[in-house]
Each structure stands twice: as structure tokens, then as C-alpha cells.
Design a protein around this motif. Structure first.
Motif, PDB file in Angstrom:
ATOM      1  N   PRO A   1       1.469   7.741   5.587  1.00 44.98           N
ATOM      2  CA  PRO A   1       2.051   6.396   5.656  1.00 44.98           C
ATOM      3  C   PRO A   1       1.840   5.738   7.016  1.00 44.98           C
ATOM      4  O   PRO A   1       1.643   4.516   7.104  1.00 44.98           O
ATOM      5  N   LEU A   2       1.860   6.542   8.084  1.00 45.95           N
ATOM      6  CA  LEU A   2       1.653   5.990   9.422  1.00 45.95           C
ATOM      7  C   LEU A   2       0.207   5.521   9.601  1.00 45.95           C
ATOM      8  O   LEU A   2      -0.052   4.514  10.273  1.00 45.95           O
ATOM      9  N   THR A   3      -0.730   6.244   9.004  1.00 49.33           N
ATOM     10  CA  THR A   3      -2.129   5.819   9.053  1.00 49.33           C
ATOM     11  C   THR A   3      -2.322   4.507   8.308  1.00 49.33           C
ATOM     12  O   THR A   3      -3.014   3.597   8.788  1.00 49.33           O
TER      13      THR A   3
ATOM     14  N   ALA B   1       7.760   4.838  -2.948  1.00 54.10           N
ATOM     15  CA  ALA B   1       6.660   4.075  -3.544  1.00 54.10           C
ATOM     16  C   ALA B   1       7.031   3.523  -4.913  1.00 54.10           C
ATOM     17  O   ALA B   1       6.738   2.357  -5.219  1.00 54.10           O
ATOM     18  N   VAL B   2       7.674   4.315  -5.741  1.00 58.15           N
ATOM     19  CA  VAL B   2       8.015   3.849  -7.082  1.00 58.15           C
ATOM     20  C   VAL B   2       9.026   2.709  -7.013  1.00 58.15           C
ATOM     21  O   VAL B   2       8.888   1.691  -7.705  1.00 58.15           O
TER      22      VAL B   2
ATOM     23  N   ILE C   1       3.026  -5.760   5.760  1.00 60.78           N
ATOM     24  CA  ILE C   1       2.808  -5.254   4.402  1.00 60.78           C
ATOM     25  C   ILE C   1       3.671  -4.013   4.192  1.00 60.78           C
ATOM     26  O   ILE C   1       3.616  -3.070   4.990  1.00 60.78           O
ATOM     27  N   PRO C   2       4.480  -3.974   3.137  1.00 60.76           N
ATOM     28  CA  PRO C   2       5.311  -2.788   2.913  1.00 60.76           C
ATOM     29  C   PRO C   2       4.467  -1.570   2.578  1.00 60.76           C
ATOM     30  O   PRO C   2       3.484  -1.655   1.838  1.00 60.76           O
ATOM     31  N   VAL C   3       4.865  -0.438   3.139  1.00 62.10           N
ATOM     32  CA  VAL C   3       4.167   0.828   2.931  1.00 62.10           C
ATOM     33  C   VAL C   3       5.084   1.754   2.142  1.00 62.10           C
ATOM     34  O   VAL C   3       6.241   1.964   2.508  1.00 62.10           O
ATOM     35  N   GLY C   4       4.560   2.296   1.056  1.00 64.39           N
ATOM     36  CA  GLY C   4       5.320   3.217   0.231  1.00 64.39           C
ATOM     37  C   GLY C   4       4.805   4.634   0.376  1.00 64.39           C
ATOM     38  O   GLY C   4       3.674   4.864   0.812  1.00 64.39           O
ATOM     39  N   ALA C   5       5.639   5.580   0.012  1.00 68.36           N
ATOM     40  CA  ALA C   5       5.249   6.988   0.031  1.00 68.36           C
ATOM     41  C   ALA C   5       5.889   7.685  -1.158  1.00 68.36           C
ATOM     42  O   ALA C   5       6.988   7.318  -1.590  1.00 68.36           O
TER      43      ALA C   5
ATOM     44  N   VAL D   1       0.871  -1.173   0.000  1.00 72.01           N
ATOM     45  CA  VAL D   1       0.000   0.000   0.000  1.00 72.01           C
ATOM     46  C   VAL D   1       0.905   1.219   0.000  1.00 72.01           C
ATOM     47  O   VAL D   1       1.813   1.329   0.833  1.00 72.01           O
ATOM     48  N   GLY D   2       0.669   2.118  -0.942  1.00 73.11           N
ATOM     49  CA  GLY D   2       1.478   3.327  -1.022  1.00 73.11           C
ATOM     50  C   GLY D   2       0.615   4.563  -1.025  1.00 73.11           C
ATOM     51  O   GLY D   2      -0.555   4.527  -1.418  1.00 73.11           O
TER      52      GLY D   2
END
Length: 324
Positions: free
Chosen positions: A54-56, A106-107, A69-73, A44-45
Motif C-alpha cells: 500500500p505504501l508503494t 479494500a472491500v 487517491i484512496p488506497v485500499g488493502a 487503487v487497492g
């Protein structure tokens, strides 16, 4: 499995998770579908630079028992927008990320996941603006992986995109109803849609957003007080969870379950998108673009309450993997 699919749908979700609370509702829907065995969440990004977004995302993933789950920004030049709820969720709910800086680019994250995926196995779902999508397509070959355009063409099954107003026949959008997901980063939207090498399915505002009449969220008050999605809706509405449009939950639902008996499809023609983000749907094209239509009941009325009910049931479904 409830959908009869042999395998869960592999999802990368790209969300703004800032302006509207239905992004949180959509992520709840996605986790419920994953709990049901219908979806696999690859990442999820967030497509903006709100430092709490991203923290949410991480807090919601953690609540549903998927803290890994990896989080992107979005990194670099991306929209920065305020939020009524992300700071409160981040401050009140457990999460592993300590700051937005700790989130993956994210990219780079999407490129890595696509390079590891089987051909035509990933569904990209966007419920925000298209900064990350455009940057993914522009990205060059790095680390032995192909350029972004080639990765997408080879690995992505379809892009399910929340945005646009498909009004009339032929459909056109003069922006009189608004279209935030296209307008916040219009250059990225124009580039992404114009250069996308595969199938795009648009979930227009008329099937889930304000003009549609569909709403959900009030029943989040029945969920535990520490549910970050409930907190998001409470903060958005100033204290009490209320119904909100379901543009983003509908998009996630369609990406995973397909049309089923929820929607019909207009699958001929293409979006002729202008730089100001107005568009006309024109005949021709290569058959790779389509948009959702409301499905009618036997009496001719739209099945709004049925689609609402499906979204709301998933939004309030208790997490299957949450630790007591």
C-alpha cells in the motif's frame, strides 16, 4: 481527448503490487492516461498483505501528483507474498501512509465508491489475484448500501481481468505456461469468475506476459532517479531498469482505450474454469465474457512493437501534476 471519449473512464485498480514490477509499470500507465484526460482513478487497492505494497501504491500516486487517491488493502485472510522492490520504494519515496494498517479496507472502499457511482459507470481492473473481488461479491448489505453482488451488477460497466492463457481454438489453459493471478488464491478466482454478474474481458498472458514477447521498462532509466516506478524496476532487476513483460500495462491500456487498433476480440463463448484453475473456452454462455487477441499487421505479423511502444510511452511520460 485522444480517444474521442466524452468522459474519462472511471477506474478502480486492484493490484498485487508485490511479486512483479509490471504492476508498478501499469500504475504509471494509468496515471499517464489520467494526465491525458482519458481516465479517472477512483481508487487503487492491493489484494495481498505485503506490508509495503500500500505504501508503494501511495508513493506512485504521490509522485504523479495524486496523493489524495484512496488506497485500499486486503484485510484478514489474504495472500502474503515477498517483493523485491516494495520496501525500497516505500523507504525512499514520499507518501502519506505511515503503515499498511492506515490503508482502507479494500472491500469497504470499493463498496463505498460503487454505492456513490452512477449506474454502469465504473470499470474494475484486476492485475493480481482475486481475493478482493471475491470478498466484494460475498459482502452483505451494510451502511444502507446493497449487497456486493447487487452493487457490482448495477454499478460496474465491466471487469477487465489480467489472467489466463488462451491457447488454441477453442482456447484452453492446461497451466503449462503458469497463471499466477489465478493460482495464488484459486478459491477466490473460482468464486469471482463464477459469480460475476456482468461483463468480463480477459487479457490473457499471450497478449502481454512472458509467452507474448512484449516487453517494456528499460526506458525508465531516462526518468528522474526519484521516480518510484523506476526504483521498482531497478530493484526488481538488482540495480538497473530493464525490460519486463507488459501483462499488467496492457490490461490497463485496454481498460481505458478499448481495442482501438491494438487488439482484436473473441467475444463468443465462456470460460469453463475448473477448481485447479485449468479451463476450456466453451461455446454458448450469455455473451458476457470475452478475451483479447493479438491484432495482425497487413503482412500477417502481430503488431507487438506497436503495443509495446504505446505502453512504454505512457510509462515514461512525465507527470503533469507533479510539484517541482
Amino acid at each position: 481527448m485522444a480517444t474521442g471519449q466524452a468522459q474519462p473512464v472511471k477506474i478502480i485498480l486492484d493490484t498485487d503490487m508485490d511479486g512483479d514490477c509490471d504492476d508498478a509499470g501499469a500504475l504509471a500507465v494509468l496515471h499517464a492516461l489520467a494526465d491525458n484526460g482519458e481516465a479517472e482513478i477512483l481508487a487503487v487497492g492491493t489484494c495481498g498483505r505485503n506490508p509495503w505494497s500500500p505504501l508503494t501504491i501511495d508513493a506512485i500516486n504521490t509522485y504523479y501528483g495524486r496523493a489524495g487517491i484512496p488506497v485500499g488493502a486486503a484485510k484478514g485472510n489474504a495472500p502474503l507474498r515477498p517483493s523485491r522492490y516494495t520496501q525500497a520504494v516505500a523507504e525512499r519515496c514520499p507518501h502519506a501512509l505511515h503503515s499498511a494498517e492506515q490503508a482502507h479496507d479494500a472491500v469497504e472502499l470499493y463498496r463505498r465508491l460503487l454505492s456513490q457511482a452512477e449506474d454502469r459507470s465504473v470499470t474494475l481492473v484486476t492485475i493480481g489475484y482475486h481475493t478482493n473481488v471475491a470478498n466484494l461479491l460475498r459482502s452483505g448489505a451494510t451502511g444502507g448500501a446493497a449487497p456486493g453482488l447487487d452493487l457490482v451488477a448495477r454499478k460496474v460497466r465491466q471487469w477487465v481481468c489480467m489472467g489466463g492463457n488462451f491457447i488454441g481454438s477453442p482456447a484452453r489453459d492446461d497451466l503449462s505456461l503458469g497463471n499466477a493471478n489465478f493460482l495464488i488464491d484459486p478459491a477466490a478466482t473460482l468464486y469471482a469468475i463464477s459469480h460475476w454478474p456482468g461483463r468480463i474481458l480477459f487479457a490473457g498472458r499471450e497478449v502481454g506476459s512472458v509467452p507474448s514477447g512484449l516487453q517494456a521498462g528499460r526506458r525508465l532509466a531516462e526518468t528522474p532517479p526519484d521516480n518510484p516506478v523506476r526504483i521498482a524496476y531497478e530493484c526488481y532487476f538488482g540495480g538497473e531498469a530493464k525490460d519486463r513483460h507488459v501483462a499488467d500495462p496492457v490490461t490497463v491500456l485496454c481498460a481505458v482505450r478499448g481495442l482501438r487498433d491494438y487488439w482484436d476480440l473473441h467475444d463468443t463463448g465462456y470460460m469453463d474454469l475448473k477448481p485447479d484453475m485449468s479451463f476450456e473456452w466453451k461455446a454458448g454462455g450469455d455473451g458476457r465474457q470475452a478475451y483479447l487477441l493479438k491484432k495482425k499487421l497487413p503482412g500477417g505479423q502481430p503488431n507487438d512493437r506497436y503495443v509495446e511502444g504505446a505502453c512504454e510511452a505512457l510509462m515514461v511520460q512525465p507527470p503533469a501534476r507533479r510539484k517541482p
